[in-house]
Scaffold this active site. Sequence first.
Site, PDB file in Angstrom:
ATOM      1  N   CYS A 198       0.878  -1.163   0.000  1.00 52.98           N
ATOM      2  CA  CYS A 198       0.000   0.000   0.000  1.00 52.98           C
ATOM      3  C   CYS A 198       0.913   1.210   0.000  1.00 52.98           C
ATOM      4  CB  CYS A 198      -0.909   0.006   1.226  1.00 52.98           C
ATOM      5  SG  CYS A 198      -1.873   1.530   1.357  1.00 52.98           S
ATOM      6  N   CYS A 221      -0.553   4.354   2.243  1.00 51.66           N
ATOM      7  CA  CYS A 221      -0.540   4.276   3.712  1.00 51.66           C
ATOM      8  C   CYS A 221      -0.057   2.885   4.092  1.00 51.66           C
ATOM      9  CB  CYS A 221      -1.908   4.608   4.304  1.00 51.66           C
ATOM     10  SG  CYS A 221      -3.300   3.817   3.492  1.00 51.66           S
ATOM     11  N   SER A 222      -0.915   2.047   4.663  1.00 49.53           N
ATOM     12  CA  SER A 222      -0.466   0.699   5.014  1.00 49.53           C
ATOM     13  C   SER A 222      -1.646  -0.258   5.064  1.00 49.53           C
ATOM     14  CB  SER A 222       0.278   0.712   6.344  1.00 49.53           C
ATOM     15  OG  SER A 222      -0.537   1.294   7.345  1.00 49.53           O
ATOM     16  N   CYS A 223      -2.567  -0.154   4.098  1.00 49.85           N
ATOM     17  CA  CYS A 223      -3.734  -1.054   4.048  1.00 49.85           C
ATOM     18  C   CYS A 223      -3.259  -2.499   4.018  1.00 49.85           C
ATOM     19  CB  CYS A 223      -4.570  -0.759   2.807  1.00 49.85           C
ATOM     20  SG  CYS A 223      -5.227   0.913   2.818  1.00 49.85           S
TER      21      CYS A 223
END
Lengths: 101, 230
Positions: free
Chosen positions: B126, B129-131
Amino acid sequence: MAERPPPQRMRVRAWGTKGLHARAPWYLRGKTGIVERRLGAYKNPEQLAYGLPAEPVPLYRIRFTMAEIWGDEAERPDDTIDAEIYEHWLEPIAEGDDHAP
Amino acid sequence: MPHDHHDHDHGHDHAPGALSPSGHPYRADQDGPLTRAQALEIAVRELMIEKGLVTADEIAAAIARMQARTPAMGAAVVARAWTDPDYKARLIADGRAAAQELGADIEAMHLLVVENDAQTHNVVVCTLCSCYPRFLLGPPPDWYKQRAYRSRVVIEPRRVLGEFGLDLAEDVTVRVHDSTADMRYLVLPARPEGTEGWSEEALAALVTRDCMIGVAVPRLPDPAPVAAAE
């Protein structure tokens, strides 16, 4: 059996959005890919981020080649990146109207 | 006496840059002011407790429930897909519904399952962000959230995979999946050769978190245990 139409080609809009919540990554802006699949419609996160009423926007998975994104610097030209891009960030490309780098 | 040493101050105010006995830096104490988001979180949480909307116990239980999720859920999904072709077809067609069949606590998220085969290797990131599919894999590893992985894997995935110990054959295409919006991704690894007849449980034990992010592939223990084949 009917022949499948060729995959639709789309270009990510090269809008500048400095400081705004935007869901099209910078590295894909202005780049052309094919529609890998349609995902349905989702509330526009760029409105949700500001607490605004959000309309559902069609979401696509667009497949880009590494060559399209990184040009001659590509680690392997035929490897791909798939990303989810909302419709308002996409412009369809007619056949023959290629991206001029 | 084990702690009877007078050669250094034992007040535990570790100076910045000081190292633990095992040679690791101490994490700095968080003595700075709260960020705006932290202050907001505390204010909303305390108000909700005060107004009787939630209890502190319920909040702690919700955090514990999130922390208790592990990659075992994802591994069970992969092992079922390896052993049941109908399940695999359902998983590819509608990942969320198929994961829910096995009891995944999947909430509102959509799940896309991308399958590795002899010509294709998939890896998930991702960049915005950090999905991450926490409902199948638990909390993400630190590296998944860091800028180095998030920026490099879209530029030079083969080199990054090499650093994880995964060298792909020349004729394999790499497909990087940037989780930019409402989908979450699970890599369905290829079932390793030599596992014919294995139980789902034995197969699931081969499927690590990294295999399902796509920075590794399942490998047989070396040498393959005879007991695992039933």
